[in-house]
Motif scaffolding. Structure first.
Motif, PDB file in Angstrom:
ATOM      1  N   ARG A  58    -102.103  -1.676 -48.318  1.00 44.33           N
ATOM      2  CA  ARG A  58    -102.764  -1.279 -46.915  1.00 44.33           C
ATOM      3  C   ARG A  58    -104.243  -1.165 -47.223  1.00 44.33           C
ATOM      4  O   ARG A  58    -105.015  -1.485 -46.339  1.00 44.33           O
ATOM      5  CB  ARG A  58    -102.417  -0.068 -46.503  1.00 44.33           C
ATOM      6  CG  ARG A  58    -100.859  -0.083 -45.660  1.00 44.33           C
ATOM      7  CD  ARG A  58    -100.235   1.192 -45.864  1.00 44.33           C
ATOM      8  NE  ARG A  58     -98.890   0.906 -45.160  1.00 44.33           N
ATOM      9  CZ  ARG A  58     -97.793   0.233 -45.848  1.00 44.33           C
ATOM     10  NH1 ARG A  58     -97.998  -0.391 -46.998  1.00 44.33           N
ATOM     11  NH2 ARG A  58     -96.700  -0.030 -44.997  1.00 44.33           N
ATOM     12  N   ARG A  59    -104.689  -0.755 -48.326  1.00 43.26           N
ATOM     13  CA  ARG A  59    -106.122  -0.635 -48.676  1.00 43.26           C
ATOM     14  C   ARG A  59    -106.891  -2.215 -48.910  1.00 43.26           C
ATOM     15  O   ARG A  59    -107.943  -2.237 -48.333  1.00 43.26           O
ATOM     16  CB  ARG A  59    -106.433   0.299 -49.857  1.00 43.26           C
ATOM     17  CG  ARG A  59    -106.107   1.913 -49.367  1.00 43.26           C
ATOM     18  CD  ARG A  59    -106.331   2.513 -50.549  1.00 43.26           C
ATOM     19  NE  ARG A  59    -105.866   3.956 -50.209  1.00 43.26           N
ATOM     20  CZ  ARG A  59    -105.925   5.103 -50.711  1.00 43.26           C
ATOM     21  NH1 ARG A  59    -106.588   4.832 -51.980  1.00 43.26           N
ATOM     22  NH2 ARG A  59    -105.747   6.378 -50.404  1.00 43.26           N
ATOM     23  N   ALA A  98     -99.296  -4.746 -42.642  1.00 43.60           N
ATOM     24  CA  ALA A  98     -98.581  -4.185 -43.967  1.00 43.60           C
ATOM     25  C   ALA A  98     -97.075  -4.105 -43.411  1.00 43.60           C
ATOM     26  O   ALA A  98     -96.146  -4.442 -44.237  1.00 43.60           O
ATOM     27  CB  ALA A  98     -99.289  -2.946 -44.189  1.00 43.60           C
ATOM     28  N   GLU A  99     -96.744  -3.362 -42.131  1.00 44.98           N
ATOM     29  CA  GLU A  99     -95.576  -3.014 -41.831  1.00 44.98           C
ATOM     30  C   GLU A  99     -94.561  -4.312 -41.741  1.00 44.98           C
ATOM     31  O   GLU A  99     -93.448  -4.685 -41.839  1.00 44.98           O
ATOM     32  CB  GLU A  99     -95.477  -2.250 -40.575  1.00 44.98           C
ATOM     33  CG  GLU A  99     -95.762  -0.698 -40.813  1.00 44.98           C
ATOM     34  CD  GLU A  99     -94.842  -0.448 -41.943  1.00 44.98           C
ATOM     35  OE1 GLU A  99     -93.617  -0.159 -41.890  1.00 44.98           O
ATOM     36  OE2 GLU A  99     -95.363   0.229 -43.000  1.00 44.98           O
ATOM     37  N   THR A 219     -96.669   6.427 -42.384  1.00 39.54           N
ATOM     38  CA  THR A 219     -96.981   5.081 -41.524  1.00 39.54           C
ATOM     39  C   THR A 219     -97.149   5.413 -39.990  1.00 39.54           C
ATOM     40  O   THR A 219     -98.141   5.241 -39.458  1.00 39.54           O
ATOM     41  CB  THR A 219     -96.018   3.850 -41.835  1.00 39.54           C
ATOM     42  OG1 THR A 219     -96.361   3.476 -43.299  1.00 39.54           O
ATOM     43  CG2 THR A 219     -96.486   2.809 -40.983  1.00 39.54           C
ATOM     44  N   ALA A 220     -96.084   5.743 -39.506  1.00 34.20           N
ATOM     45  CA  ALA A 220     -95.906   6.368 -38.245  1.00 34.20           C
ATOM     46  C   ALA A 220     -96.978   7.149 -37.715  1.00 34.20           C
ATOM     47  O   ALA A 220     -97.475   7.117 -36.705  1.00 34.20           O
ATOM     48  CB  ALA A 220     -94.571   6.717 -37.743  1.00 34.20           C
ATOM     49  N   ARG A 221     -97.088   8.327 -38.423  1.00 34.99           N
ATOM     50  CA  ARG A 221     -97.864   9.397 -38.197  1.00 34.99           C
ATOM     51  C   ARG A 221     -99.353   9.072 -38.017  1.00 34.99           C
ATOM     52  O   ARG A 221    -100.168   9.382 -37.329  1.00 34.99           O
ATOM     53  CB  ARG A 221     -97.583  10.646 -38.585  1.00 34.99           C
ATOM     54  CG  ARG A 221     -96.126  11.175 -38.504  1.00 34.99           C
ATOM     55  CD  ARG A 221     -95.747  12.519 -38.896  1.00 34.99           C
ATOM     56  NE  ARG A 221     -94.380  13.000 -38.488  1.00 34.99           N
ATOM     57  CZ  ARG A 221     -94.396  14.326 -38.187  1.00 34.99           C
ATOM     58  NH1 ARG A 221     -95.062  15.307 -38.834  1.00 34.99           N
ATOM     59  NH2 ARG A 221     -92.970  14.493 -38.036  1.00 34.99           N
ATOM     60  N   VAL A 222     -99.813   8.273 -39.188  1.00 33.47           N
ATOM     61  CA  VAL A 222    -101.159   7.964 -39.593  1.00 33.47           C
ATOM     62  C   VAL A 222    -101.666   7.071 -38.260  1.00 33.47           C
ATOM     63  O   VAL A 222    -102.696   7.158 -37.935  1.00 33.47           O
ATOM     64  CB  VAL A 222    -101.413   7.520 -40.865  1.00 33.47           C
ATOM     65  CG1 VAL A 222    -102.790   6.850 -41.023  1.00 33.47           C
ATOM     66  CG2 VAL A 222    -101.366   8.840 -41.892  1.00 33.47           C
ATOM     67  N   SER A 223    -100.729   6.140 -37.977  1.00 38.21           N
ATOM     68  CA  SER A 223    -101.001   5.314 -37.230  1.00 38.21           C
ATOM     69  C   SER A 223    -101.156   5.531 -35.746  1.00 38.21           C
ATOM     70  O   SER A 223    -102.062   5.448 -35.019  1.00 38.21           O
ATOM     71  CB  SER A 223     -99.951   4.065 -37.022  1.00 38.21           C
ATOM     72  OG  SER A 223     -98.633   4.516 -36.620  1.00 38.21           O
TER      73      SER A 223
END
Length: 298
Positions: A58-59, A98-99, A219-223
């Motif tokens: 991701r980075r 990334a996903e 992933t879900a919550r940060v997005s």
């Protein structure tokens, strides 16, 4: 190859990318800390290594897109050159790509799957969806108000004398509403959020149920948290259009609609400040977890 382009564009970009990668490059410690924050109490070395791979992908994507997307967005739409999209768009795009990679790439190692069918409710709380809907609806409402004032703006622009102090810049702004661009941003943001959460739910599991669920949830919550900030920025764009129209209506020759008044200006600015603060608070609640919440693997 143009030497001026190399010295003024390519070289600074490469240096910026190198510095960002150096600062953001994940280590075993950062992988362990990520898992602890998302509910894995005592991560093992293999689990930390899995988190490092998660962060690294991701980075790297974020750094590349951070350098590529803002100039492209600015070229396609100069109105958003200095907007929040310079940071938010690369973040959301990196998480989506990334996903997609995680979904398409086979996962090696022993995998464990939940016996119950996982849904988005397992990853994202309902209140976060409601906040997203409220932010999107508020943005649309402000854009509708700006569209309602556009017929007056068109008439006023046609009446501005060529030698008026307002000048051609004000006339051009009056005749080119930004609402469609803002609505497009809302639609794109919502589509990306839905896609990221869907992929986080459906992608193949990584070894270890606790690690798998922690990374999916992260992933879900940060997005979605980033989506709060994106929508807050779009609220600001819609608000700025209304403020501009209200300010232009102060000219003696104009006769703006009665509802486009100073009171509306003040109300919109207060609501915009509340929206920004609320989005930041909701983002912190959703995307910055405490270590006290155990991970749920079912």
């Amino acid at each position: 190859m143009d030497s001026l382009w190399v010295s003024n564009t390519l070289l600074p970009s490469l240096i910026t990318a190198a510095v960002l990668l150096l600062v953001l490059w994940p280590t075993r410690h950062s992988g362990r800390r990520l898992l602890q924050r998302w509910g894995v109490a005592e991560p093992t070395d293999p689990q930390s290594a899995e988190a490092v791979r998660y962060l690294r992908r991701r980075r790297i994507l974020y750094v590349v897109l951070f350098l590529v997307l803002p100039p492209v967005v600015a070229l396609m739409s100069p109105a958003v050159r200095n907007g929040p999209g310079n940071i938010v768009i690369p973040l959301l795009a990196a998480m989506l790509i990334a996903e997609l990679i995680a979904t398409l790439r086979p996962v090696s190692g022993v995998r464990t799957a939940s016996l119950d069918r996982r849904t988005w409710r397992d990853l994202v709380p309902v209140w976060a969806v409601l906040v997203t809907a409220v932010l999107a609806a508020w943005t649309v409402a402000l854009v509708v108000l700006a569209f309602a004032a556009q017929p007056w703006a068109n008439r006023y622009a046609a009446e501005i004398p060529p030698d008026d102090e307002a000048g051609p810049g004000t006339r051009a702004e009056l005749l080119h509403p930004t609402g469609w661009l803002t609505l497009g941003g809302v639609a794109l943001c919502l589509v990306v959020l839905v896609a990221v959460v869907f992929l986080a739910v459906r992608r193949p599991a990584v070894p270890g149920a606790e690690v798998d669920f922690a990374l999916r949830t992260r992933t879900a919550r940060v997005s979605v948290g980033i989506g709060f900030l994106c929508l807050a920025g779009l609220v600001n764009d819609a608000q700025n259009r209304l403020v501009f129209l209200q300010g232009a209506g102060r000219h003696p020759q104009s006769a703006p609609p009665g509802w486009l008044s100073e009171n509306l200006h003040q109300s919109v600015e207060i609501a915009g400040f509340v929206t920004l603060v609320g989005a930041l608070v909701c983002w912190s609640w959703l995307a910055i977890p405490t270590r006290k919440s155990p991970v749920r693997t079912g």
